[in-house]
Design a protein around this motif. Structure first.
Motif, PDB file in Angstrom:
ATOM      1  N   PHE A 202      36.878  30.563  28.211  1.00  0.00           N
ATOM      2  CA  PHE A 202      35.540  30.117  27.823  1.00  0.00           C
ATOM      3  C   PHE A 202      34.655  31.311  27.485  1.00  0.00           C
ATOM      4  O   PHE A 202      33.957  31.320  26.465  1.00  0.00           O
ATOM      5  CB  PHE A 202      34.903  29.285  28.946  1.00  0.00           C
ATOM      6  CG  PHE A 202      33.445  29.005  28.719  1.00  0.00           C
ATOM      7  CD1 PHE A 202      33.041  28.036  27.813  1.00  0.00           C
ATOM      8  CD2 PHE A 202      32.472  29.733  29.393  1.00  0.00           C
ATOM      9  CE1 PHE A 202      31.697  27.792  27.588  1.00  0.00           C
ATOM     10  CE2 PHE A 202      31.127  29.495  29.181  1.00  0.00           C
ATOM     11  CZ  PHE A 202      30.734  28.521  28.276  1.00  0.00           C
ATOM     12  N   LEU A 203      34.666  32.335  28.349  1.00  0.00           N
ATOM     13  CA  LEU A 203      33.833  33.513  28.123  1.00  0.00           C
ATOM     14  C   LEU A 203      34.260  34.277  26.874  1.00  0.00           C
ATOM     15  O   LEU A 203      33.414  34.811  26.147  1.00  0.00           O
ATOM     16  CB  LEU A 203      33.873  34.431  29.351  1.00  0.00           C
ATOM     17  CG  LEU A 203      33.169  33.879  30.589  1.00  0.00           C
ATOM     18  CD1 LEU A 203      33.534  34.708  31.811  1.00  0.00           C
ATOM     19  CD2 LEU A 203      31.669  33.812  30.392  1.00  0.00           C
ATOM     20  N   LEU A 204      35.557  34.318  26.607  1.00  0.00           N
ATOM     21  CA  LEU A 204      36.038  34.953  25.379  1.00  0.00           C
ATOM     22  C   LEU A 204      35.488  34.230  24.156  1.00  0.00           C
ATOM     23  O   LEU A 204      34.977  34.856  23.220  1.00  0.00           O
ATOM     24  CB  LEU A 204      37.567  34.985  25.352  1.00  0.00           C
ATOM     25  CG  LEU A 204      38.196  35.567  24.088  1.00  0.00           C
ATOM     26  CD1 LEU A 204      37.806  37.028  23.911  1.00  0.00           C
ATOM     27  CD2 LEU A 204      39.711  35.416  24.143  1.00  0.00           C
TER      28      LEU A 204
ATOM     29  N   PRO B  12      34.229  48.435  33.254  1.00  0.00           N
ATOM     30  CA  PRO B  12      34.611  48.262  34.665  1.00  0.00           C
ATOM     31  C   PRO B  12      35.870  49.034  35.072  1.00  0.00           C
ATOM     32  O   PRO B  12      35.968  49.482  36.212  1.00  0.00           O
ATOM     33  CB  PRO B  12      34.822  46.750  34.799  1.00  0.00           C
ATOM     34  CG  PRO B  12      33.928  46.168  33.756  1.00  0.00           C
ATOM     35  CD  PRO B  12      34.000  47.137  32.607  1.00  0.00           C
ATOM     36  N   ASP B  13      36.794  49.220  34.152  1.00  0.00           N
ATOM     37  CA  ASP B  13      38.026  49.936  34.495  1.00  0.00           C
ATOM     38  C   ASP B  13      37.892  51.451  34.411  1.00  0.00           C
ATOM     39  O   ASP B  13      38.770  52.175  34.878  1.00  0.00           O
ATOM     40  CB  ASP B  13      39.193  49.471  33.629  1.00  0.00           C
ATOM     41  CG  ASP B  13      39.790  48.176  34.135  1.00  0.00           C
ATOM     42  OD1 ASP B  13      39.514  47.805  35.294  1.00  0.00           O
ATOM     43  OD2 ASP B  13      40.529  47.529  33.378  1.00  0.00           O
ATOM     44  N   LEU B  14      36.803  51.942  33.845  1.00  0.00           N
ATOM     45  CA  LEU B  14      36.604  53.389  33.793  1.00  0.00           C
ATOM     46  C   LEU B  14      36.399  53.967  35.185  1.00  0.00           C
ATOM     47  O   LEU B  14      36.604  55.160  35.400  1.00  0.00           O
ATOM     48  CB  LEU B  14      35.418  53.740  32.888  1.00  0.00           C
ATOM     49  CG  LEU B  14      35.615  53.417  31.410  1.00  0.00           C
ATOM     50  CD1 LEU B  14      34.381  53.826  30.623  1.00  0.00           C
ATOM     51  CD2 LEU B  14      36.859  54.081  30.849  1.00  0.00           C
TER      52      LEU B  14
ATOM     53  N   LEU C   4      33.746  38.362  31.577  1.00  0.00           N
ATOM     54  CA  LEU C   4      35.055  38.108  30.970  1.00  0.00           C
ATOM     55  C   LEU C   4      36.097  39.067  31.543  1.00  0.00           C
ATOM     56  O   LEU C   4      37.205  38.647  31.887  1.00  0.00           O
ATOM     57  CB  LEU C   4      34.973  38.263  29.451  1.00  0.00           C
ATOM     58  CG  LEU C   4      36.285  38.339  28.673  1.00  0.00           C
ATOM     59  CD1 LEU C   4      37.103  37.076  28.864  1.00  0.00           C
ATOM     60  CD2 LEU C   4      36.011  38.595  27.206  1.00  0.00           C
ATOM     61  N   HIS C   5      35.750  40.331  31.666  1.00  0.00           N
ATOM     62  CA  HIS C   5      36.673  41.315  32.231  1.00  0.00           C
ATOM     63  C   HIS C   5      37.057  40.939  33.665  1.00  0.00           C
ATOM     64  O   HIS C   5      38.240  40.958  34.021  1.00  0.00           O
ATOM     65  CB  HIS C   5      36.036  42.710  32.206  1.00  0.00           C
ATOM     66  CG  HIS C   5      36.899  43.763  32.803  1.00  0.00           C
ATOM     67  ND1 HIS C   5      37.637  44.635  32.040  1.00  0.00           N
ATOM     68  CD2 HIS C   5      37.173  44.077  34.089  1.00  0.00           C
ATOM     69  CE1 HIS C   5      38.321  45.435  32.841  1.00  0.00           C
ATOM     70  NE2 HIS C   5      38.051  45.121  34.097  1.00  0.00           N
TER      71      HIS C   5
ATOM     72  N   ARG D 162      41.094  38.690  37.441  1.00  0.00           N
ATOM     73  CA  ARG D 162      41.449  37.761  38.515  1.00  0.00           C
ATOM     74  C   ARG D 162      42.523  36.778  38.045  1.00  0.00           C
ATOM     75  O   ARG D 162      43.407  36.405  38.812  1.00  0.00           O
ATOM     76  CB  ARG D 162      40.218  37.004  38.994  1.00  0.00           C
ATOM     77  CG  ARG D 162      39.148  37.898  39.584  1.00  0.00           C
ATOM     78  CD  ARG D 162      39.444  38.268  41.006  1.00  0.00           C
ATOM     79  NE  ARG D 162      38.648  39.344  41.546  1.00  0.00           N
ATOM     80  CZ  ARG D 162      37.353  39.357  41.769  1.00  0.00           C
ATOM     81  NH1 ARG D 162      36.622  38.320  41.443  1.00  0.00           N
ATOM     82  NH2 ARG D 162      36.769  40.400  42.299  1.00  0.00           N
ATOM     83  N   ALA D 163      42.464  36.368  36.792  1.00  0.00           N
ATOM     84  CA  ALA D 163      43.477  35.450  36.261  1.00  0.00           C
ATOM     85  C   ALA D 163      44.860  36.100  36.256  1.00  0.00           C
ATOM     86  O   ALA D 163      45.867  35.437  36.508  1.00  0.00           O
ATOM     87  CB  ALA D 163      43.106  35.010  34.848  1.00  0.00           C
ATOM     88  N   PHE D 164      44.912  37.406  36.014  1.00  0.00           N
ATOM     89  CA  PHE D 164      46.183  38.130  36.000  1.00  0.00           C
ATOM     90  C   PHE D 164      46.583  38.651  37.376  1.00  0.00           C
ATOM     91  O   PHE D 164      47.585  39.340  37.520  1.00  0.00           O
ATOM     92  CB  PHE D 164      46.149  39.277  34.992  1.00  0.00           C
ATOM     93  CG  PHE D 164      46.194  38.816  33.564  1.00  0.00           C
ATOM     94  CD1 PHE D 164      47.325  38.193  33.052  1.00  0.00           C
ATOM     95  CD2 PHE D 164      45.103  38.977  32.734  1.00  0.00           C
ATOM     96  CE1 PHE D 164      47.374  37.757  31.744  1.00  0.00           C
ATOM     97  CE2 PHE D 164      45.137  38.545  31.416  1.00  0.00           C
ATOM     98  CZ  PHE D 164      46.274  37.930  30.918  1.00  0.00           C
ATOM     99  N   GLY D 165      45.779  38.340  38.385  1.00  0.00           N
ATOM    100  CA  GLY D 165      46.135  38.705  39.751  1.00  0.00           C
ATOM    101  C   GLY D 165      45.606  40.046  40.222  1.00  0.00           C
ATOM    102  O   GLY D 165      46.016  40.542  41.264  1.00  0.00           O
TER     103      GLY D 165
END
Length: 131
Positions: free
Chosen positions: A24-26, A51-53, A110-111, A116-119
């Motif tokens: 949805f966010l995408l 966020p991953d930086l 979205l990130h 969380r969707a990928f664990g």
């Protein structure tokens, strides 16, 4: 026939819910980028990556899939859904009319949802993941 335990079912359901939110966010982010052009696109790309930086903080101290303990508080801060939600709600009900701010909240959430969707959840103090 394998027996699926209740915690495993909850984990699958939670990941499916995060995946639905991420899709949805995408779609919403793409809609905002199409409607508002380059500033929204740049903001979406930046806040989907930022966020991953935090993983680069003390990168030499990590290893074996662990973050540096120095990076854990920053990583966990950037991977909580509440901060982008506050941005989205504040934008929606506040006096600010700056679309890139809204897109930043969408891309950041979205990130978090995709992770969380990928664990990929929050990290423990030592930098390891909960399994």
């Amino acid at each position: 026939m394998a027996v699926v335990t209740a915690p495993a079912r909850r984990t699958v359901a939670a990941r499916a819910a995060w995946a639905a939110l991420a899709l949805f966010l995408l779609a919403f982010t793409v809609l905002e980028v199409v409607n508002h052009g380059a500033p929204a696109l740049v903001t979406a790309i930046v806040f989907a990556i930022v966020p991953d930086l935090t993983m680069f903080i003390g990168a030499r101290e990590g290893g074996n899939g662990r973050l540096s303990p120095k990076a854990v508080p920053f990583y966990n801060f950037m991977h909580r859904p509440w901060i982008p939600l506050v941005i989205l709600v504040g934008y929606s009900f506040g006096p600010i009319d700056f679309v890139p701010l809204f897109v930043a909240g969408l891309a950041w959430l979205l990130h978090v949802a995709a992770d969380r969707a990928f664990g990929y959840g929050l990290r423990n103090r030592d930098g390891s993941r909960d399994v």
